[in-house]
Motif scaffolding. Structure first.
Motif, PDB file in Angstrom:
ATOM      1  N   ALA A  51       0.821  -1.204   0.000  1.00 11.66           N
ATOM      2  CA  ALA A  51       0.000   0.000   0.000  1.00 11.66           C
ATOM      3  C   ALA A  51       0.858   1.258   0.000  1.00 11.66           C
ATOM      4  CB  ALA A  51      -0.941  -0.005   1.210  1.00 11.66           C
ATOM      5  N   ALA A  52       1.992   1.195   0.669  1.00 12.65           N
ATOM      6  CA  ALA A  52       2.876   2.359   0.755  1.00 12.65           C
ATOM      7  C   ALA A  52       3.745   2.532  -0.483  1.00 12.65           C
ATOM      8  CB  ALA A  52       3.765   2.241   1.988  1.00 12.65           C
ATOM      9  N   GLY A  53       3.739   1.567  -1.390  1.00 10.98           N
ATOM     10  CA  GLY A  53       4.552   1.664  -2.586  1.00 10.98           C
ATOM     11  C   GLY A  53       5.989   1.233  -2.402  1.00 10.98           C
ATOM     12  N   VAL A  54       6.299   0.634  -1.262  1.00 13.71           N
ATOM     13  CA  VAL A  54       7.659   0.133  -1.032  1.00 13.71           C
ATOM     14  C   VAL A  54       7.900  -1.122  -1.847  1.00 13.71           C
ATOM     15  CG1 VAL A  54       9.269  -0.733   0.715  1.00 13.71           C
ATOM     16  CG2 VAL A  54       7.682   1.119   1.281  1.00 13.71           C
ATOM     17  N   LEU A  55       6.907  -2.016  -1.870  1.00 10.54           N
ATOM     18  CA  LEU A  55       7.015  -3.282  -2.590  1.00 10.54           C
ATOM     19  C   LEU A  55       5.983  -3.348  -3.700  1.00 10.54           C
ATOM     20  CD1 LEU A  55       7.367  -5.821   0.381  1.00 10.54           C
ATOM     21  CD2 LEU A  55       9.208  -4.925  -1.068  1.00 10.54           C
ATOM     22  N   GLU A  56       6.358  -3.965  -4.800  1.00  6.10           N
ATOM     23  CA  GLU A  56       5.400  -4.258  -5.848  1.00  6.10           C
ATOM     24  C   GLU A  56       4.462  -5.364  -5.366  1.00  6.10           C
ATOM     25  OE1 GLU A  56       4.874  -2.769  -8.746  1.00  6.10           O
ATOM     26  OE2 GLU A  56       6.408  -1.301  -8.205  1.00  6.10           O
ATOM     27  N   ARG A 393      12.507 -13.740  -2.266  1.00  6.27           N
ATOM     28  CA  ARG A 393      13.398 -13.039  -1.334  1.00  6.27           C
ATOM     29  C   ARG A 393      14.293 -12.027  -2.042  1.00  6.27           C
ATOM     30  NH1 ARG A 393      13.887 -18.501   0.693  1.00  6.27           N
ATOM     31  NH2 ARG A 393      12.790 -18.735   2.688  1.00  6.27           N
ATOM     32  N   VAL A 394      14.861 -12.416  -3.167  1.00  5.53           N
ATOM     33  CA  VAL A 394      15.768 -11.510  -3.882  1.00  5.53           C
ATOM     34  C   VAL A 394      15.000 -10.300  -4.397  1.00  5.53           C
ATOM     35  CG1 VAL A 394      17.285 -11.287  -5.875  1.00  5.53           C
ATOM     36  CG2 VAL A 394      17.354 -13.363  -4.500  1.00  5.53           C
ATOM     37  N   ARG A 395      13.805 -10.524  -4.923  1.00  5.48           N
ATOM     38  CA  ARG A 395      13.010  -9.412  -5.441  1.00  5.48           C
ATOM     39  C   ARG A 395      12.585  -8.455  -4.334  1.00  5.48           C
ATOM     40  NH1 ARG A 395      11.244 -13.776  -8.809  1.00  5.48           N
ATOM     41  NH2 ARG A 395      11.527 -13.290 -11.023  1.00  5.48           N
ATOM     42  N   VAL A 396      12.210  -8.994  -3.182  1.00  6.43           N
ATOM     43  CA  VAL A 396      11.832  -8.142  -2.053  1.00  6.43           C
ATOM     44  C   VAL A 396      13.036  -7.318  -1.590  1.00  6.43           C
ATOM     45  CG1 VAL A 396      11.167  -8.156   0.391  1.00  6.43           C
ATOM     46  CG2 VAL A 396       9.910  -9.550  -1.257  1.00  6.43           C
ATOM     47  N   ALA A 397      14.182  -7.968  -1.451  1.00  2.00           N
ATOM     48  CA  ALA A 397      15.390  -7.252  -1.027  1.00  2.00           C
ATOM     49  C   ALA A 397      15.760  -6.169  -2.041  1.00  2.00           C
ATOM     50  CB  ALA A 397      16.546  -8.231  -0.848  1.00  2.00           C
ATOM     51  N   ALA A 398      15.572  -6.461  -3.327  1.00  2.00           N
ATOM     52  CA  ALA A 398      15.875  -5.468  -4.365  1.00  2.00           C
ATOM     53  C   ALA A 398      14.931  -4.274  -4.273  1.00  2.00           C
ATOM     54  CB  ALA A 398      15.774  -6.122  -5.741  1.00  2.00           C
ATOM     55  N   ASP A 399      13.653  -4.533  -4.014  1.00  2.00           N
ATOM     56  CA  ASP A 399      12.699  -3.429  -3.849  1.00  2.00           C
ATOM     57  C   ASP A 399      13.060  -2.569  -2.642  1.00  2.00           C
ATOM     58  OD1 ASP A 399      11.276  -4.089  -6.071  1.00  2.00           O
ATOM     59  OD2 ASP A 399       9.420  -4.628  -5.029  1.00  2.00           O
ATOM     60  N   TRP A 400      13.473  -3.194  -1.565  1.00  2.00           N
ATOM     61  CA  TRP A 400      13.884  -2.429  -0.383  1.00  2.00           C
ATOM     62  C   TRP A 400      15.093  -1.557  -0.697  1.00  2.00           C
ATOM     63  CZ3 TRP A 400      13.428  -7.087   3.501  1.00  2.00           C
ATOM     64  CH2 TRP A 400      12.092  -7.194   3.922  1.00  2.00           C
ATOM     65  N   LEU A 401      16.049  -2.099  -1.432  1.00  2.00           N
ATOM     66  CA  LEU A 401      17.237  -1.334  -1.794  1.00  2.00           C
ATOM     67  C   LEU A 401      16.871  -0.150  -2.683  1.00  2.00           C
ATOM     68  CD1 LEU A 401      20.288  -0.957  -1.850  1.00  2.00           C
ATOM     69  CD2 LEU A 401      20.388  -2.562  -3.780  1.00  2.00           C
ATOM     70  N   LEU A 402      16.024  -0.384  -3.682  1.00  2.00           N
ATOM     71  CA  LEU A 402      15.616   0.697  -4.574  1.00  2.00           C
ATOM     72  C   LEU A 402      14.836   1.774  -3.824  1.00  2.00           C
ATOM     73  CD1 LEU A 402      14.538  -1.337  -7.742  1.00  2.00           C
ATOM     74  CD2 LEU A 402      16.584   0.081  -7.460  1.00  2.00           C
ATOM     75  N   ASP A 403      14.002   1.356  -2.880  1.00  2.00           N
ATOM     76  CA  ASP A 403      13.226   2.323  -2.104  1.00  2.00           C
ATOM     77  C   ASP A 403      14.131   3.193  -1.249  1.00  2.00           C
ATOM     78  OD1 ASP A 403      10.523   3.242  -1.032  1.00  2.00           O
ATOM     79  OD2 ASP A 403      11.503   2.574   0.825  1.00  2.00           O
ATOM     80  N   ALA A 404      15.279   2.641  -0.851  1.00  2.00           N
ATOM     81  CA  ALA A 404      16.197   3.397  -0.007  1.00  2.00           C
ATOM     82  C   ALA A 404      16.970   4.454  -0.789  1.00  2.00           C
ATOM     83  CB  ALA A 404      17.174   2.442   0.685  1.00  2.00           C
ATOM     84  N   ARG A 408       9.867   7.391  -4.284  1.00  2.06           N
ATOM     85  CA  ARG A 408       8.741   6.529  -4.631  1.00  2.06           C
ATOM     86  C   ARG A 408       7.879   7.190  -5.700  1.00  2.06           C
ATOM     87  NH1 ARG A 408       6.637   4.759   1.417  1.00  2.06           N
ATOM     88  NH2 ARG A 408       8.674   4.063   2.197  1.00  2.06           N
ATOM     89  N   GLN A 409       7.291   6.370  -6.547  1.00  2.00           N
ATOM     90  CA  GLN A 409       6.362   6.871  -7.547  1.00  2.00           C
ATOM     91  C   GLN A 409       4.989   7.082  -6.896  1.00  2.00           C
ATOM     92  OE1 GLN A 409       7.069   3.535 -10.338  1.00  2.00           O
ATOM     93  NE2 GLN A 409       7.620   5.109 -11.835  1.00  2.00           N
ATOM     94  N   SER A 410       4.345   8.175  -7.256  1.00  3.59           N
ATOM     95  CA  SER A 410       3.077   8.513  -6.611  1.00  3.59           C
ATOM     96  C   SER A 410       1.906   8.523  -7.582  1.00  3.59           C
ATOM     97  CB  SER A 410       3.184   9.887  -5.938  1.00  3.59           C
ATOM     98  OG  SER A 410       3.502  10.893  -6.895  1.00  3.59           O
ATOM     99  N   VAL A 411       1.999   7.772  -8.655  1.00  4.55           N
ATOM    100  CA  VAL A 411       0.920   7.741  -9.632  1.00  4.55           C
ATOM    101  C   VAL A 411      -0.177   6.766  -9.200  1.00  4.55           C
ATOM    102  CG1 VAL A 411       2.450   8.324 -11.528  1.00  4.55           C
ATOM    103  CG2 VAL A 411       2.047   5.921 -10.980  1.00  4.55           C
ATOM    104  N   GLN A 412      -1.402   7.025  -9.697  1.00  5.16           N
ATOM    105  CA  GLN A 412      -2.508   6.104  -9.473  1.00  5.16           C
ATOM    106  C   GLN A 412      -2.516   5.055 -10.580  1.00  5.16           C
ATOM    107  OE1 GLN A 412      -6.338   8.060  -8.789  1.00  5.16           O
ATOM    108  NE2 GLN A 412      -5.239  10.004  -8.724  1.00  5.16           N
ATOM    109  N   LEU A 413      -2.682   3.802 -10.190  1.00  3.90           N
ATOM    110  CA  LEU A 413      -2.760   2.733 -11.187  1.00  3.90           C
ATOM    111  C   LEU A 413      -4.188   2.526 -11.682  1.00  3.90           C
ATOM    112  CD1 LEU A 413      -0.349   0.084  -9.616  1.00  3.90           C
ATOM    113  CD2 LEU A 413       0.144   1.761 -11.410  1.00  3.90           C
ATOM    114  N   GLY A 414      -5.157   2.813 -10.836  1.00  7.56           N
ATOM    115  CA  GLY A 414      -6.558   2.684 -11.239  1.00  7.56           C
ATOM    116  C   GLY A 414      -7.013   1.264 -11.480  1.00  7.56           C
ATOM    117  N   LEU A 415      -6.351   0.297 -10.853  1.00  6.53           N
ATOM    118  CA  LEU A 415      -6.674  -1.113 -11.079  1.00  6.53           C
ATOM    119  C   LEU A 415      -7.862  -1.583 -10.243  1.00  6.53           C
ATOM    120  CD1 LEU A 415      -3.067  -2.636 -11.130  1.00  6.53           C
ATOM    121  CD2 LEU A 415      -4.502  -2.018 -13.084  1.00  6.53           C
ATOM    122  N   VAL A 416      -8.083  -0.961  -9.097  1.00  4.55           N
ATOM    123  CA  VAL A 416      -9.133  -1.407  -8.175  1.00  4.55           C
ATOM    124  C   VAL A 416     -10.017  -0.220  -7.815  1.00  4.55           C
ATOM    125  CG1 VAL A 416      -9.628  -2.525  -5.977  1.00  4.55           C
ATOM    126  CG2 VAL A 416      -7.554  -3.126  -7.226  1.00  4.55           C
TER     127      VAL A 416
END
Length: 466
Positions: A51-56, A393-404, A408-416
């Motif tokens: 929800a916070a945009g940290v992880l895909e 695990r690798v993808r989550v760790a990569a997202d954490w690194l990129l977030d650091a 963060r991107q603040s666009v609306q996806l409009g999916l839901v």
């Protein structure tokens, strides 16, 4: 000889662990079928970070077909269980129905939102139990700040910038902590009227934040939230919800377009129709997770009333930590009952502590009873989640690194959209009325009838602890 048929209902923490462990224990000597509405296991503790945009979103999902080798996946939601006929009836994602026969049954259907009889909540609030709700909340909060920046009416602008979270348990606390950081970042990018700033409120009738956890974790979380400007109000809840805001139990009306309902969970209503004894809505089982009088039926996780052998007379809590371990024990005992494993054993646990992610580098944790806070607790918390994740695990760790290192991107996806994640879908009486969503469709985009909510001006999530 034909292989014995085992059906596992639900792929949450308990069901996923049971399926994975049973497949390894039986080594293709049993026909294992997993019935679940989705083709993934959802790692709920990291949902606030989605929800916070940290992880895909896909980072917190683990493919069932890709990780459960030797297990047949059937997409669908159980409608009923006939214990005498040893069969499970289900409805598929496209409305078709089917029946699964079994020699052994593992019920791990988990829990749903706890919907209290508060006027307006079912129509104007949203929970936080799945990916659609997390994605919706992200879009909704972003939209409110964008609309507020373009609104000439100061009162409307302030209402759009006010966000109310009800329930200061594990989920509500993390949602408020993470999303406060999100809105603080958005406010720096949008020109809000002078004196108007994002305002988060965290309400609970309990005397303190995280009432079910160690008091040291509670104090740490409370301190971090208040330091960020979150309006933490204990002993207070919502008396009535409307499109324009919420009336609190202390008489104050708070103008808002966002109400996030995190008051807790209750066992899935499916267990009520099994026809076996219940304890607080959970299916009664013995310490080996077997349903008394039904040696072929086992239950684990939030749907099972498992005796706590460490605290005689008590039941184990509805947490992911218990569900994950119970899934393993259920698998071992099912295998033993089929003559494919060692003797049965009772479920007994040792508390490993809890971790609460408060966003950024802040967290509160007590691994093995050692109280930690700040960046150290943050590192321990993320390390625990990486170790507990059964995939990605690798993808989550990569997202954490990129977030650091990246904004963060603040666009609306409009999916839901709001009407596709109604809180009322947690109530079986409302969810199964004629013309309502079919089993297996509840909570999925496009499945439910439109229900107007407080979001967008015309159109606001307790996962278990780790």
């Amino acid at each position: 000889m034909s292989r014995p048929r085992v059906v596992i209902v639900g792929a949450g923490f308990a069901g996923y662990r049971a399926a994975r462990a049973l497949a390894r224990l039986t080594r293709n000597r049993a026909d294992i079928t997993l019935l679940n509405p989705t083709d993934y296991f959802l790692y709920l503790p990291l949902l606030p970070q989605v929800a916070a945009g940290v992880l895909e979103a896909r980072r917190v999902t683990v493919s069932l077909p890709g990780t459960l080798h030797g297990v047949r996946l059937v997409l669908g939601e159980a409608d009923g269980i006939d214990l005498d006929a040893r069969s499970v009836h289900y409805t598929g994602p496209e409305g078709g129905t089917g029946t699964l026969g079994y020699e052994r049954l593992v019920l791990a259907v988990g829990s749903v939102n706890k919907l209290l009889p508060v006027p307006g909540v079912a129509e104007h609030a949203h929970g936080f139990r799945g990916l659609p709700e997390a994605l919706y909340l992200r879009d909704h909060v972003t939209r409110q700040l964008e609309l507020a920046a373009a609104d000439a009416d100061r009162e409307t602008c302030a209402a759009r910038c006010t966000f109310v979270v009800v329930g200061a348990g594990y989920t509500g606390t993390e949602v408020a902590a993470h999303m406060q950081l999100v809105t603080a970042g958005l406010a720096r990018r949008h020109a809000l009227p002078a004196g108007v700033r994002p305002r988060w409120m965290l309400l609970d009738v309990a005397p303190r934040v995280l009432p079910g956890l160690d008091e040291r974790l509670s104090r740490t979380a409370d301190r971090v939230l208040r330091a960020r400007g979150v309006d933490v109000r204990m002993g207070t809840s919502v008396k009535e919800a409307t499109h324009d805001g919420v009336l609190l139990t202390d008489g104050e009306f708070v103008a808002s377009r966002t109400l996030v309902w995190c008051v807790g969970v209750r066992p899935d209503p499916l267990v009520e129709g099994v026809g076996q004894p219940l304890e607080r809505g959970r299916l009664v089982v013995d310490p080996t997770l077997q349903v008394p009088g039904r040696p072929e039926v086992f239950a684990c996780g939030d749907a099972a009333a498992v005796p706590d052998l460490e605290r005689p007379g008590k039941l184990t809590a509805m947490t992911a930590q218990h569900a994950w371990r119970q899934g393993r024990v259920a698998a071992e005992n099912v295998a033993a009952s089929l003559g494919l494993g060692r003797r049965r054993r009772a479920y007994r646990h040792r508390d490993l502590g809890f971790a609460v992610d408060l966003g950024g580098v802040q967290a509160a944790a007590n691994p093995f009873g050692i109280a930690l806070s700040g960046p150290v607790a943050g590192a321990v918390t993320r390390g625990y989640h990486l170790a507990a994740l059964p995939g990605n695990r690798v993808r989550v760790a990569a997202d954490w690194l990129l977030d650091a290192v990246l904004p963060r991107q603040s666009v609306q996806l409009g999916l839901v959209r709001a009407w596709s994640v109604p809180l009322e879908s947690a109530s079986p009486e409302l969810a199964r009325v004629p013309g309502g969503p079919k089993a297996g469709e509840r909570g999925k985009p496009g499945a439910d009838r439109p229900a107007p909510g407080p979001a967008e001006g015309t159109d606001p999530p307790d996962p278990a602890s780790p």
